[in-house]
Motif scaffolding. Structure first.
Motif, PDB file in Angstrom:
ATOM      1  N   THR A   2     -54.340 -25.661  13.424  1.00 24.22           N
ATOM      2  CA  THR A   2     -55.697 -26.181  13.393  1.00 24.22           C
ATOM      3  C   THR A   2     -55.833 -27.104  12.206  1.00 24.22           C
ATOM      4  OG1 THR A   2     -56.539 -24.142  14.348  1.00 24.22           O
ATOM      5  CG2 THR A   2     -58.121 -25.526  13.198  1.00 24.22           C
ATOM      6  N   ILE A   3     -56.464 -28.217  12.414  1.00 22.45           N
ATOM      7  CA  ILE A   3     -56.704 -29.150  11.319  1.00 22.45           C
ATOM      8  C   ILE A   3     -58.202 -29.297  11.165  1.00 22.45           C
ATOM      9  CG2 ILE A   3     -56.419 -31.522  10.499  1.00 22.45           C
ATOM     10  CD1 ILE A   3     -53.821 -31.595  12.133  1.00 22.45           C
ATOM     11  N   THR A   4     -58.672 -29.047   9.974  1.00 26.39           N
ATOM     12  CA  THR A   4     -60.089 -29.201   9.684  1.00 26.39           C
ATOM     13  C   THR A   4     -60.361 -30.656   9.352  1.00 26.39           C
ATOM     14  OG1 THR A   4     -60.163 -26.957   8.813  1.00 26.39           O
ATOM     15  CG2 THR A   4     -61.955 -28.424   8.189  1.00 26.39           C
ATOM     16  N   THR A   8     -66.523 -36.402   4.738  1.00 29.32           N
ATOM     17  CA  THR A   8     -66.689 -36.667   3.313  1.00 29.32           C
ATOM     18  C   THR A   8     -65.314 -36.708   2.664  1.00 29.32           C
ATOM     19  OG1 THR A   8     -68.763 -35.426   3.353  1.00 29.32           O
ATOM     20  CG2 THR A   8     -67.776 -35.826   1.197  1.00 29.32           C
ATOM     21  N   PRO A   9     -64.992 -37.786   1.964  1.00 28.35           N
ATOM     22  CA  PRO A   9     -63.672 -37.849   1.325  1.00 28.35           C
ATOM     23  C   PRO A   9     -63.565 -36.854   0.156  1.00 28.35           C
ATOM     24  CG  PRO A   9     -64.983 -39.779   0.761  1.00 28.35           C
ATOM     25  CD  PRO A   9     -65.780 -38.985   1.732  1.00 28.35           C
ATOM     26  N   HIS A  10     -62.398 -36.260   0.028  1.00 35.68           N
ATOM     27  CA  HIS A  10     -62.083 -35.356  -1.075  1.00 35.68           C
ATOM     28  C   HIS A  10     -60.709 -35.730  -1.604  1.00 35.68           C
ATOM     29  CE1 HIS A  10     -65.460 -32.667  -0.267  1.00 35.68           C
ATOM     30  NE2 HIS A  10     -65.187 -32.808   1.027  1.00 35.68           N
ATOM     31  N   ASP A  11     -60.398 -35.295  -2.808  1.00 38.85           N
ATOM     32  CA  ASP A  11     -59.096 -35.611  -3.402  1.00 38.85           C
ATOM     33  C   ASP A  11     -57.935 -35.184  -2.511  1.00 38.85           C
ATOM     34  OD1 ASP A  11     -60.309 -36.711  -5.614  1.00 38.85           O
ATOM     35  OD2 ASP A  11     -60.115 -34.899  -6.846  1.00 38.85           O
ATOM     36  N   GLU A  12     -58.065 -34.028  -1.855  1.00 38.97           N
ATOM     37  CA  GLU A  12     -56.982 -33.514  -1.013  1.00 38.97           C
ATOM     38  C   GLU A  12     -57.009 -34.075   0.410  1.00 38.97           C
ATOM     39  OE1 GLU A  12     -59.375 -31.342  -2.234  1.00 38.97           O
ATOM     40  OE2 GLU A  12     -58.394 -30.719  -4.067  1.00 38.97           O
ATOM     41  N   GLY A  13     -58.100 -34.749   0.785  1.00 41.74           N
ATOM     42  CA  GLY A  13     -58.260 -35.231   2.150  1.00 41.74           C
ATOM     43  C   GLY A  13     -57.269 -36.328   2.506  1.00 41.74           C
ATOM     44  N   ILE A  14     -56.809 -36.296   3.740  1.00 43.80           N
ATOM     45  CA  ILE A  14     -55.869 -37.293   4.263  1.00 43.80           C
ATOM     46  C   ILE A  14     -56.627 -38.131   5.283  1.00 43.80           C
ATOM     47  CG2 ILE A  14     -53.685 -37.654   5.471  1.00 43.80           C
ATOM     48  CD1 ILE A  14     -53.023 -34.700   4.536  1.00 43.80           C
ATOM     49  N   PRO A  15     -56.844 -39.437   5.003  1.00 42.73           N
ATOM     50  CA  PRO A  15     -57.637 -40.256   5.912  1.00 42.73           C
ATOM     51  C   PRO A  15     -56.971 -40.425   7.280  1.00 42.73           C
ATOM     52  CG  PRO A  15     -56.892 -41.546   4.006  1.00 42.73           C
ATOM     53  CD  PRO A  15     -56.367 -40.164   3.851  1.00 42.73           C
ATOM     54  N   LEU A  16     -57.794 -40.351   8.319  1.00 44.74           N
ATOM     55  CA  LEU A  16     -57.326 -40.593   9.678  1.00 44.74           C
ATOM     56  C   LEU A  16     -57.675 -42.023  10.065  1.00 44.74           C
ATOM     57  CD1 LEU A  16     -58.612 -37.256  10.907  1.00 44.74           C
ATOM     58  CD2 LEU A  16     -56.539 -38.173  11.873  1.00 44.74           C
ATOM     59  N   ALA A  17     -56.742 -42.688  10.699  1.00 47.24           N
ATOM     60  CA  ALA A  17     -56.968 -44.038  11.211  1.00 47.24           C
ATOM     61  C   ALA A  17     -57.124 -43.955  12.730  1.00 47.24           C
ATOM     62  CB  ALA A  17     -55.788 -44.937  10.853  1.00 47.24           C
ATOM     63  N   ARG A  28     -66.903 -41.667  12.948  1.00 47.59           N
ATOM     64  CA  ARG A  28     -66.944 -42.103  11.547  1.00 47.59           C
ATOM     65  C   ARG A  28     -65.582 -41.891  10.909  1.00 47.59           C
ATOM     66  NH1 ARG A  28     -71.566 -38.627   8.929  1.00 47.59           N
ATOM     67  NH2 ARG A  28     -70.591 -39.503   7.085  1.00 47.59           N
ATOM     68  N   GLN A  29     -65.351 -42.548   9.786  1.00 49.94           N
ATOM     69  CA  GLN A  29     -64.122 -42.305   9.034  1.00 49.94           C
ATOM     70  C   GLN A  29     -64.020 -40.813   8.749  1.00 49.94           C
ATOM     71  OE1 GLN A  29     -61.404 -44.318   7.792  1.00 49.94           O
ATOM     72  NE2 GLN A  29     -60.703 -42.222   7.544  1.00 49.94           N
ATOM     73  N   SER A  30     -62.870 -40.231   9.047  1.00 51.46           N
ATOM     74  CA  SER A  30     -62.689 -38.800   8.863  1.00 51.46           C
ATOM     75  C   SER A  30     -61.421 -38.527   8.078  1.00 51.46           C
ATOM     76  CB  SER A  30     -62.629 -38.086  10.219  1.00 51.46           C
ATOM     77  OG  SER A  30     -63.848 -38.261  10.895  1.00 51.46           O
ATOM     78  N   TYR A  31     -61.353 -37.313   7.549  1.00 49.14           N
ATOM     79  CA  TYR A  31     -60.245 -36.918   6.684  1.00 49.14           C
ATOM     80  C   TYR A  31     -59.754 -35.540   7.114  1.00 49.14           C
ATOM     81  CZ  TYR A  31     -62.430 -40.589   4.005  1.00 49.14           C
ATOM     82  OH  TYR A  31     -62.976 -41.793   3.621  1.00 49.14           O
ATOM     83  N   ALA A  32     -58.439 -35.407   7.245  1.00 56.17           N
ATOM     84  CA  ALA A  32     -57.853 -34.096   7.487  1.00 56.17           C
ATOM     85  C   ALA A  32     -57.874 -33.366   6.156  1.00 56.17           C
ATOM     86  CB  ALA A  32     -56.425 -34.238   8.005  1.00 56.17           C
ATOM     87  N   SER A  33     -58.415 -32.165   6.193  1.00 53.68           N
ATOM     88  CA  SER A  33     -58.612 -31.427   4.951  1.00 53.68           C
ATOM     89  C   SER A  33     -57.680 -30.225   4.898  1.00 53.68           C
ATOM     90  CB  SER A  33     -60.068 -30.964   4.863  1.00 53.68           C
ATOM     91  OG  SER A  33     -60.284 -30.270   3.676  1.00 53.68           O
ATOM     92  N   PRO A  34     -56.659 -30.278   4.033  1.00 49.14           N
ATOM     93  CA  PRO A  34     -55.757 -29.125   3.929  1.00 49.14           C
ATOM     94  C   PRO A  34     -56.421 -27.931   3.246  1.00 49.14           C
ATOM     95  CG  PRO A  34     -55.119 -30.813   2.367  1.00 49.14           C
ATOM     96  CD  PRO A  34     -56.246 -31.378   3.182  1.00 49.14           C
ATOM     97  N   LYS A  35     -57.532 -28.169   2.571  1.00 50.72           N
ATOM     98  CA  LYS A  35     -58.299 -27.084   1.938  1.00 50.72           C
ATOM     99  C   LYS A  35     -59.713 -27.148   2.482  1.00 50.72           C
ATOM    100  CE  LYS A  35     -55.875 -27.198  -2.462  1.00 50.72           C
ATOM    101  NZ  LYS A  35     -56.045 -27.299  -3.900  1.00 50.72           N
ATOM    102  N   HIS A  36     -60.261 -26.004   2.849  1.00 46.42           N
ATOM    103  CA  HIS A  36     -61.615 -25.998   3.407  1.00 46.42           C
ATOM    104  C   HIS A  36     -62.250 -24.647   3.121  1.00 46.42           C
ATOM    105  CE1 HIS A  36     -64.871 -26.112   6.381  1.00 46.42           C
ATOM    106  NE2 HIS A  36     -64.778 -27.409   6.250  1.00 46.42           N
TER     107      HIS A  36
END
Length: 68
Positions: A2-4, A8-17, A28-36
């Motif tokens: 599962t990928i959260t 909202t961008p965060h330091d750990e977030g990985i931007p999705l294109a 909207r621009q989204s970020y995969a969040s390894p920490k949630h």
């Protein structure tokens, strides 16, 4: 797996294109969040062979109807 996703961008977030999506997407621009906050604690780590079994099963479950 599962990928959260977060918008909202965060330091750990990985931007999705847009190119990262095979199907679907986010408006909207989204970020995969390894920490949630929803992740309470780490359960452990699974063998790659087990994860592949789950991925293979998900592939058939997630196929659009009529793609036989």
């Amino acid at each position: 797996m599962t990928i959260t996703l977060a918008t909202t961008p965060h330091d750990e977030g990985i931007p999705l294109a847009d190119a990262d999506w095979v199907e679907g997407g986010m408006p909207r621009q989204s970020y995969a969040s390894p920490k949630h906050a929803a992740i309470v604690r780490r359960q452990g780590r699974l063998k790659e062979s087990f994860v592949q079994t789950v991925v293979d099963a998900l592939g058939s479950y997630l196929e659009p109807p009529g793609d036989d």
